[in-house]
Design a protein around this motif. Sequence first.
Motif, PDB file in Angstrom:
ATOM      1  N   VAL A 229      -7.114 -49.289  12.536  1.00 41.98           N
ATOM      2  CA  VAL A 229      -7.602 -48.505  11.397  1.00 41.98           C
ATOM      3  C   VAL A 229      -8.734 -47.577  11.842  1.00 41.98           C
ATOM      4  CG1 VAL A 229      -8.793 -48.647   9.171  1.00 41.98           C
ATOM      5  CG2 VAL A 229      -6.909 -50.213   9.685  1.00 41.98           C
ATOM      6  N   GLY A 230      -9.658 -48.119  12.638  1.00 42.19           N
ATOM      7  CA  GLY A 230     -10.778 -47.312  13.112  1.00 42.19           C
ATOM      8  C   GLY A 230     -10.340 -46.189  14.028  1.00 42.19           C
ATOM      9  N   ARG A 233      -8.900 -43.361  12.097  1.00 31.55           N
ATOM     10  CA  ARG A 233      -9.964 -42.584  11.450  1.00 31.55           C
ATOM     11  C   ARG A 233     -10.640 -41.643  12.447  1.00 31.55           C
ATOM     12  NH1 ARG A 233     -12.876 -46.458  10.371  1.00 31.55           N
ATOM     13  NH2 ARG A 233     -14.539 -46.163  11.898  1.00 31.55           N
ATOM     14  N   ARG A 236      -8.502 -38.609  12.869  1.00 30.46           N
ATOM     15  CA  ARG A 236      -8.588 -37.684  11.730  1.00 30.46           C
ATOM     16  C   ARG A 236      -9.887 -36.899  11.742  1.00 30.46           C
ATOM     17  NH1 ARG A 236      -6.707 -42.301   8.964  1.00 30.46           N
ATOM     18  NH2 ARG A 236      -8.768 -42.637   8.052  1.00 30.46           N
ATOM     19  N   GLN A 237     -10.963 -37.543  12.170  1.00 27.13           N
ATOM     20  CA  GLN A 237     -12.275 -36.882  12.225  1.00 27.13           C
ATOM     21  C   GLN A 237     -12.385 -35.892  13.381  1.00 27.13           C
ATOM     22  OE1 GLN A 237     -14.688 -40.866  10.564  1.00 27.13           O
ATOM     23  NE2 GLN A 237     -15.076 -40.087  12.613  1.00 27.13           N
TER      24      GLN A 237
END
Length: 255
Positions: A229-230, A233, A236-237
């Motif tokens: 999950v991290g 993210r 995406r960032q």
Amino acid sequence: MITRRQLLAASAALPIAGHVAAAAPASDVLRFVFSRPHDNPRTQWLIRVYTQLTSELGLGFDFVEVPPKRATAMVLTGEVDGELGRTFDYQLLYPSLVRVPEPNNAVRFAAYATRPGLRFDTWQALRAGGIQCEYRLGIVELEHMLLRELPARQVSTIATIAQGVKKLQLGRTDLYFDVEEAVSDYLYFLGAEQRKAASAMRQAGVLLATTGHAYLNSSRAALAGPMAVGLARLKRQGDVQRHLLASLAAYKARL
């Protein structure tokens, strides 16, 4: 493809990562190995990514540099917590390891040649033609493929990409097998004269297209989900790409 402009823009980014001193207790520090050397730009990239990722999970990070085969053995025994990058099917070879579901990147295994007209099409053709094939030590997936498909007399190993390229140029091998990304990086960072000398080498085919993933010792299995999950993210960032550009730029600057 990474452009020179992108590298220059990233050159002032993060400093070169090394062994990271974690403030957390030893039990809360994840120790990782990798199949490439510590100063390789792709190693530096994943060190940056996983240092950020583990920090956001409230954990420390440490990188341990050992030879590739020793790296896997250390993960299997729990001497370290994980490996930064292996292919999706690596788990078939070592089912006790836990794959982080989110991939680091796309991975392709490719064949390279200098002989005009020589291509990798089928294993049967390589066997029939007595083609001498070589792969880089530590790439377990290639080791299993080549030794499964070809007679042992047609397979040899080398320690570095430079050695693999040189033996192709000298005609001592016919096909050299490696990770496409690693060979592309090697050629990109060569000096102009060296790049010219290696210009006869070309890609002669792709064996497998897959994805690269971090793997964990089973004792750390509960972290696979949160890490996936991290990592998604961070992608995406834009952090994963930023870390890659910074690592490539830092390596280029050192050259």
